[in-house]
Design an enzyme around this catalytic site. Structure first.
Site, mmCIF file in Angstrom:
data_model
loop_
_atom_site.group_PDB
_atom_site.id
_atom_site.type_symbol
_atom_site.label_atom_id
_atom_site.label_comp_id
_atom_site.label_asym_id
_atom_site.label_seq_id
_atom_site.Cartn_x
_atom_site.Cartn_y
_atom_site.Cartn_z
ATOM 1 C CB VAL A 37 15.792 6.855 -2.426
ATOM 2 C CG1 VAL A 37 15.589 6.007 -1.168
ATOM 3 C CG2 VAL A 37 17.055 7.697 -2.300
ATOM 4 C CE LYS A 38 17.234 2.402 1.403
ATOM 5 N NZ LYS A 38 18.356 2.802 2.270
ATOM 6 C CG ASP A 39 16.190 1.960 -8.257
ATOM 7 O OD1 ASP A 39 15.866 1.072 -7.444
ATOM 8 O OD2 ASP A 39 15.546 2.208 -9.293
#
Length: 334
Positions: free
Chosen positions: A43-45
């Site tokens: 999700v950190k993309d």
């Protein structure tokens, strides 16, 4: 001619997966946003792309510039991939207890990696404070400048989840979502999705799933930052209130022990073919608790943050789990 698709174009628009077992268990329709399908695997993309694009728009990030961030791993991986694609360099400050797999991937991607002791946030040597100092020093030295991504307090983090993750959940659920719950690392996902969903459906319930060792459960229930216990989940659970959570009200809180979260990770892999990490187990446990609190017939959404492959040396290591008196399935030990 074919579309000129580049790596940043692949971030987001992840599927919303129906989680059959926990849905049947609770009588609710429980879905997980498959964030492990982003190109950097988490999700950190989204956070990485949002922060970089905002810095570019503000004129803070110049071509050839350096991005510095303190992270347990996933944000660093996302930042390095996006930076590589857009012509920047990355310096990543990570705690020494980050998973071996994350450290290896950061090295493989070409990040300049600084490992620091795993100390409390109140310690000046904490990886977040260290990153701030490193960024200030590099800004004075680099010909093209340097920025500190500051994911915990950068409004671009919350905004990108409001604009993308929350909107996607609304559209993919066809507006049927009744509740959203997830754990907090930086707070960007929870707060951003909450903003997007509440804009569209005022009565939607927003929940916090908090691992042991984090102080946010106590904060939202008692107004005090108190933590107890510990968790092997990485990237979630904090002892302070990130700036991304400013003004956020939550309707439901649930504190999750590893003993409760890990079986969801193993069952999801064995019975539904979906591999996720420990933070996703915390999130699924939170979604089950919210479903039971709301009652059957509701639609609950959570986040499947990253893949279990990123934690193979811990989550899928019977010896590691046995030493910590944590549960693991029989098939893992065979």
């Amino acid at each position: 001619m074919p579309a000129k698709c580049q790596l940043p174009d692949l971030i987001g628009n992840t599927p919303l997966l129906y989680l059959r077992q926990v849905s049947e268990l609770t009588g609710c329709a429980i879905y997980g946003k498959a964030e492990f399908m982003n190109p950097g695997g988490s999700v950190k993309d989204r956070t990485a792309l949002g922060i970089i694009r905002a810095a570019e728009a503000a004129g803070e990030l110049q071509p050839g510039g350096v991005i510095v961030e303190g992270t347990a791993g996933n944000t660093g991986i996302g930042l390095t991939l996006v930076a590589n694609a857009l012509g920047y360099e990355c310096v990543i400050v990570a705690p020494q207890n980050a998973s071996r797999e994350k450290i290896q991937q950061l090295e493989m991607l070409g990040a300049e990696l600084l490992l620091v002791p795993s100390v409390p946030y109140s310690d000046s040597h904490h990886y977040i404070h260290t990153a701030q100092r490193v960024a200030a020093g590099r800004a004075r030295e680099e010909a093209h400048g340097a920025i500190w991504a500051r994911q915990f307090d950068n409004p671009a983090n919350r905004q990108v989840h409001r604009d993308t993750t929350g909107r996607e959940i609304w559209e993919q659920s066809e507006g049927t979502v009744d509740g959203f719950i997830c754990a907090v690392g930086t707070g960007g996902t929870l707060a951003g999705v909450a903003d997007a969903l509440r804009e569209r459906k005022r009565e939607v319930r927003i929940g916090l799933a908090d691992p042991m060792g984090s102080a946010l459960y106590s904060y939202y229930n008692n107004g005090e930052l108190r933590a107890a216990g510990e968790s092997i989940a990485e990237g979630i659970g904090v002892s302070f209130v990130p700036g991304n959570l400013s003004g956020l009200n939550v309707d439901f809180t649930h504190q999750v022990e590893d003993d409760d979260a890990l079986p969801y990770v193993y069952d999801l892999l064995k019975d539904e073919g979906i591999s996720v990490g420990g933070s996703s187990g915390i999130n699924i446990a939170g979604a089950v608790a919210m479903a039971r609190d709301m009652g059957p017939g509701h639609t609950i959404v959570t986040v499947l943050c990253d893949s279990g492959a990123r934690y193979a040396s811990k989550l899928f290591n019977p010896e590691y789990l046995w030493k910590r008196k944590l549960p693991y399935p029989q098939w893992m030990a065979e």
